[in-house]
Scaffold this active site. Sequence first.
Site, PDB file in Angstrom:
ATOM      1  N   TYR A 106       0.829  -1.203   0.000  1.00 30.20           N
ATOM      2  CA  TYR A 106       0.000   0.000   0.000  1.00 30.20           C
ATOM      3  C   TYR A 106       0.864   1.254   0.000  1.00 30.20           C
ATOM      4  O   TYR A 106       1.907   1.302   0.670  1.00 30.20           O
ATOM      5  CB  TYR A 106      -0.878   0.038   1.252  1.00 30.20           C
ATOM      6  CG  TYR A 106      -2.072  -0.878   1.217  1.00 30.20           C
ATOM      7  CD1 TYR A 106      -3.265  -0.459   0.650  1.00 30.20           C
ATOM      8  CD2 TYR A 106      -2.012  -2.153   1.764  1.00 30.20           C
ATOM      9  CE1 TYR A 106      -4.375  -1.293   0.640  1.00 30.20           C
ATOM     10  CE2 TYR A 106      -3.116  -2.991   1.759  1.00 30.20           C
ATOM     11  CZ  TYR A 106      -4.294  -2.554   1.191  1.00 30.20           C
ATOM     12  OH  TYR A 106      -5.388  -3.371   1.179  1.00 30.20           O
ATOM     13  N   TYR A 145      -1.158  -9.767   0.613  1.00 28.63           N
ATOM     14  CA  TYR A 145      -0.108  -9.265   1.483  1.00 28.63           C
ATOM     15  C   TYR A 145      -0.233  -9.876   2.878  1.00 28.63           C
ATOM     16  O   TYR A 145      -1.315 -10.251   3.329  1.00 28.63           O
ATOM     17  CB  TYR A 145      -0.071  -7.736   1.509  1.00 28.63           C
ATOM     18  CG  TYR A 145      -1.180  -7.072   2.288  1.00 28.63           C
ATOM     19  CD1 TYR A 145      -1.006  -6.763   3.637  1.00 28.63           C
ATOM     20  CD2 TYR A 145      -2.376  -6.724   1.683  1.00 28.63           C
ATOM     21  CE1 TYR A 145      -2.006  -6.131   4.355  1.00 28.63           C
ATOM     22  CE2 TYR A 145      -3.382  -6.100   2.387  1.00 28.63           C
ATOM     23  CZ  TYR A 145      -3.196  -5.814   3.720  1.00 28.63           C
ATOM     24  OH  TYR A 145      -4.196  -5.207   4.420  1.00 28.63           O
ATOM     25  N   ARG A 155      -3.664 -11.742   3.529  1.00 24.74           N
ATOM     26  CA  ARG A 155      -4.947 -11.315   2.982  1.00 24.74           C
ATOM     27  C   ARG A 155      -5.065 -11.782   1.546  1.00 24.74           C
ATOM     28  O   ARG A 155      -4.110 -11.679   0.772  1.00 24.74           O
ATOM     29  CB  ARG A 155      -5.069  -9.774   2.991  1.00 24.74           C
ATOM     30  CG  ARG A 155      -5.112  -9.073   4.334  1.00 24.74           C
ATOM     31  CD  ARG A 155      -6.239  -9.496   5.256  1.00 24.74           C
ATOM     32  NE  ARG A 155      -7.527  -9.809   4.644  1.00 24.74           N
ATOM     33  CZ  ARG A 155      -8.428  -8.915   4.236  1.00 24.74           C
ATOM     34  NH1 ARG A 155      -8.208  -7.624   4.360  1.00 24.74           N
ATOM     35  NH2 ARG A 155      -9.583  -9.290   3.706  1.00 24.74           N
ATOM     36  N   HIS A 158      -7.592  -8.116  -2.665  1.00 25.88           N
ATOM     37  CA  HIS A 158      -8.872  -7.460  -2.388  1.00 25.88           C
ATOM     38  C   HIS A 158      -8.794  -5.985  -2.705  1.00 25.88           C
ATOM     39  O   HIS A 158      -7.724  -5.380  -2.720  1.00 25.88           O
ATOM     40  CB  HIS A 158      -9.291  -7.656  -0.922  1.00 25.88           C
ATOM     41  CG  HIS A 158      -8.365  -7.008   0.064  1.00 25.88           C
ATOM     42  ND1 HIS A 158      -7.193  -7.596   0.463  1.00 25.88           N
ATOM     43  CD2 HIS A 158      -8.431  -5.813   0.715  1.00 25.88           C
ATOM     44  CE1 HIS A 158      -6.577  -6.801   1.325  1.00 25.88           C
ATOM     45  NE2 HIS A 158      -7.297  -5.698   1.493  1.00 25.88           N
ATOM     46  N   HIS A 160     -10.791  -2.508  -1.363  1.00 22.49           N
ATOM     47  CA  HIS A 160     -11.746  -1.933  -0.415  1.00 22.49           C
ATOM     48  C   HIS A 160     -12.746  -1.067  -1.169  1.00 22.49           C
ATOM     49  O   HIS A 160     -12.360  -0.314  -2.071  1.00 22.49           O
ATOM     50  CB  HIS A 160     -11.016  -1.076   0.614  1.00 22.49           C
ATOM     51  CG  HIS A 160     -10.072  -1.847   1.475  1.00 22.49           C
ATOM     52  ND1 HIS A 160     -10.428  -2.375   2.680  1.00 22.49           N
ATOM     53  CD2 HIS A 160      -8.765  -2.200   1.285  1.00 22.49           C
ATOM     54  CE1 HIS A 160      -9.389  -3.000   3.224  1.00 22.49           C
ATOM     55  NE2 HIS A 160      -8.364  -2.915   2.387  1.00 22.49           N
TER      56      HIS A 160
END
Lengths: 240, 237
Positions: A106, A145, A155, A158, A160
């Site tokens: 991120y 990640y 995770r 995905h 959000h």
Amino acid sequence: MHPAEYYQRDRRIHPPALTPDYKTSVARSPRLALISLQGSVSETTGPVFGHGDLNPIDNDLIKNYAKDGDPVGERIIVHGRVLDENARPVPNTLVEIWQANAGGRYRHKKDTYLAPIDPNFGGCGRTITDADGHYFFRTVKPGAYPWRNWVNNWRPAHIHVSVFGHAFCQRLITQLYFEGDPLIPHCPIVQTIPDPDAIDRLTAKLDLNATVPLDSIAYRFDIVLRGRRSTMFENRMEGN
Amino acid sequence: MVVDARNNAPHYLRESASQTAGPYVHIGLAPGAAGFKIFDNELGWDIAGPNAKGQRIRVEGCVIDGTGSPVKDVLIEVWQANADGTYVRHEEGGARVEEGFRGWGRVITDFETGEWGFDTIKPGKVNARAKMASGVAGKVRDTHPDWQGRADENHAPMAPHLNLWIVARGINIGLNTRMYFDDEAEANATDPVLNLIEWENRRATLIAKHSGDRDGMPVYRFDIRLQGDNETVFFDV
């Protein structure tokens, strides 16, 4: 004219507040019951957003942070409709997304994962649904990640997703997963959702018909918000 | 509504399930705070706009978890009426509020301290539902007030309040609460939502404290306790 009323939220679709396998929820979940509140105008109205709030490029994550080229990764289109429980489109509503880059990193000062930042990828976008409730984004498929929950938790890929609807009581944040991802059944955050069918509905499906040949693979993801209730027995014989 | 062809029964879709906003919610909803600039217009920083009527106020607080620690990665959204008690709305040909009054905003906590704060105007009273106000079930219909509904014997006003929605890592579905004002004791005493809370000692968790003035604006302190002693009241709205 009265604002619409909304169907009760079915809390059995949603994760409960306390889900110990997702460790952070343990200290961040209320211990007392929610107080049920029949919607007043405070809950059945909500903010209005217009195209003046956005730039046309805001929904194109391939270009909206590009510095000297395109981001690295699997080029995808994510599209779908925002509907209510009556299957009616929710037009003119703000949809916002954020995600990691293709390596699972991120662009956030708190993310210290060793996978590198992509200099051409910011990882956020936003758009307003059209008259039919349709939206689309162009982006790169995010990578999985690791996160500090159990020692070896990862995770699934995905995105959000944040949606407003037309009432503050429709406000929803969720996550989009990708069809066939083997990490989905292992993820303590996904598995906070008690209903396997509800998990399936958060899984975007490969959409070859919307794929752009030789350019981008498409995924379809419809978002369902709470439905509006007709109150024909009062002074609104017109229903909705 | 879709009708199921097999049995002619109504067939409803089901709401999409909520998931936590996670630790990096700022990237999507407040990218400036995440440390980068991407949008020309980041949303949520100006709730009332320059033309708003009414008393300018500052609201500050902290979200505290079950261990007593500040939550440093929370995002809070605010939804409120203007000083006349009118909400911006989608239907009926646009807002009847001042130009630039949005009624909505979002703030994030300071990553180091967990403190958050925003500037807005103090909202006016908003009409409640009739039955909640009167308590006369079966006699007074439980009607939803219209947009400009006036207070009368069936539609008592709700005390001035801000609607808040809290998301963060570890919160699986956004938490709804309300913030009332401690200098509105009279209105609070008859507020139909506060009075819906059976446990009188819990009502105080929704009342912000006027904690002095700054730059000519009253400052209200509103700490939100997610769990444990003095746990804030959260609503299923």
